[in-house]
Enzyme design. Structure first.
Site, mmCIF file in Angstrom:
data_model
loop_
_atom_site.group_PDB
_atom_site.id
_atom_site.type_symbol
_atom_site.label_atom_id
_atom_site.label_comp_id
_atom_site.label_asym_id
_atom_site.label_seq_id
_atom_site.Cartn_x
_atom_site.Cartn_y
_atom_site.Cartn_z
ATOM 1 N N ASP A 1 -55.757 -85.679 -5.980
ATOM 2 C CA ASP A 1 -55.963 -86.362 -4.706
ATOM 3 C C ASP A 1 -54.772 -87.249 -4.352
ATOM 4 O O ASP A 1 -54.086 -87.764 -5.238
ATOM 5 C CB ASP A 1 -57.209 -87.255 -4.769
ATOM 6 N N ASP A 2 -54.569 -87.437 -3.058
ATOM 7 C CA ASP A 2 -53.726 -88.496 -2.470
ATOM 8 C C ASP A 2 -52.260 -88.135 -2.258
ATOM 9 O O ASP A 2 -51.535 -88.916 -1.665
ATOM 10 C CB ASP A 2 -53.786 -89.800 -3.275
ATOM 11 N N HIS B 1 -57.898 -84.411 2.869
ATOM 12 C CA HIS B 1 -58.322 -85.695 2.280
ATOM 13 C C HIS B 1 -58.209 -86.808 3.326
ATOM 14 O O HIS B 1 -57.990 -87.972 2.978
ATOM 15 C CB HIS B 1 -57.454 -85.992 1.057
ATOM 16 N N HIS C 1 -56.562 -91.599 4.454
ATOM 17 C CA HIS C 1 -57.360 -92.007 3.293
ATOM 18 C C HIS C 1 -58.448 -93.007 3.681
ATOM 19 O O HIS C 1 -58.576 -94.095 3.107
ATOM 20 C CB HIS C 1 -56.460 -92.590 2.208
ATOM 21 N N HIS D 1 -55.030 -87.853 -9.806
ATOM 22 C CA HIS D 1 -54.381 -88.301 -8.567
ATOM 23 C C HIS D 1 -52.868 -88.145 -8.698
ATOM 24 O O HIS D 1 -52.277 -88.655 -9.659
ATOM 25 C CB HIS D 1 -54.710 -89.772 -8.282
#
Length: 205
Positions: A33-34, A84, A88, A175
């Site tokens: 993620d991210d 995503h 965020h 991440h």
């Protein structure tokens, strides 16, 4: 406060979400993620390549905009892409209209059928509208959270979180962020090495 293993109660309350895959085969689904960002995402790609592993990257739209060449590398190397949101956003604290607009901004540049809500926090009303607009889209959660984002967590404990709780069909969260990098760069290679030695495959969603 966060849970390493997703509890049954959450899975019962959100049955429309994907928490894990089939438990029958020795397959693990690593997710990141991210990203994408410099240094960290290329490290992840290099490490996955060493084990011939495929994974799924839930990308922040603004990072895709900033680093299109890294985003292209994810796709070129055969990994899956997920939405995503663009910035965020935390669904519980964001009005539905703003949340959905932010989702759409990311969707325009990712064109994916996978979505993971940041922080895992999303309202049922937001899920319902996303599914109405994109009936084939999967909202993907996880059943193992590495905790690599936790600055108080040691790299060894991060690795142990994954090794202890991962099983057939697990969706595992790491991440590719600067915040997580100290734990990620220790835990990811050792995770791949450990499960590869046990005959597991690593696939993209």
């Amino acid at each position: 406060m966060y849970l390493i293993k997703s509890p049954r109660l959450l899975k019962w309350y959100y049955p429309e979400l994907t928490w894990h895959m089939e438990r029958t085969d020795k397959v693990i689904y690593l997710t990141f993620d991210d990203g994408p960002i410099p240094d960290v995402t290329p490290f992840v790609l290099k490490t996955l390549r060493m084990f011939e592993a495929k994974a799924t990257f839930f990308c922040i739209g603004d990072n895709v905009r900033k680093y299109p060449e890294i985003f292209s590398a994810l796709k070129d190397e055969g990994h899956s892409i997920g939405n995503h949101t663009f910035n965020h956003l935390k669904g519980w604290k964001t009005p539905d209209k703003i949340y959905l607009e932010n989702f759409e901004l990311c969707q325009e540049i990712t064109g994916t059928e996978l979505f993971r809500p940041p922080y895992g926090r999303v309202r049922k009303s937001q899920i319902a509208e996303i599914k109405r607009r994109y009936p084939n889209l999967k909202v993907v959660m996880w059943d193992v959270l590495s905790g690599d984002f936790d600055l108080q967590l040691s790299p060894v404990k991060c690795l142990n979180n994954v090794l202890t709780h991962t099983e057939n069909g697990s969706i595992v969260v790491f991440h590719d962020s600067q915040k997580a990098f100290d734990r990620l760069k220790y835990a990811l290679p050792k995770t791949l090495e450990h499960f590869a030695a046990q005959g597991y495959n690593f696939r993209a969603l």
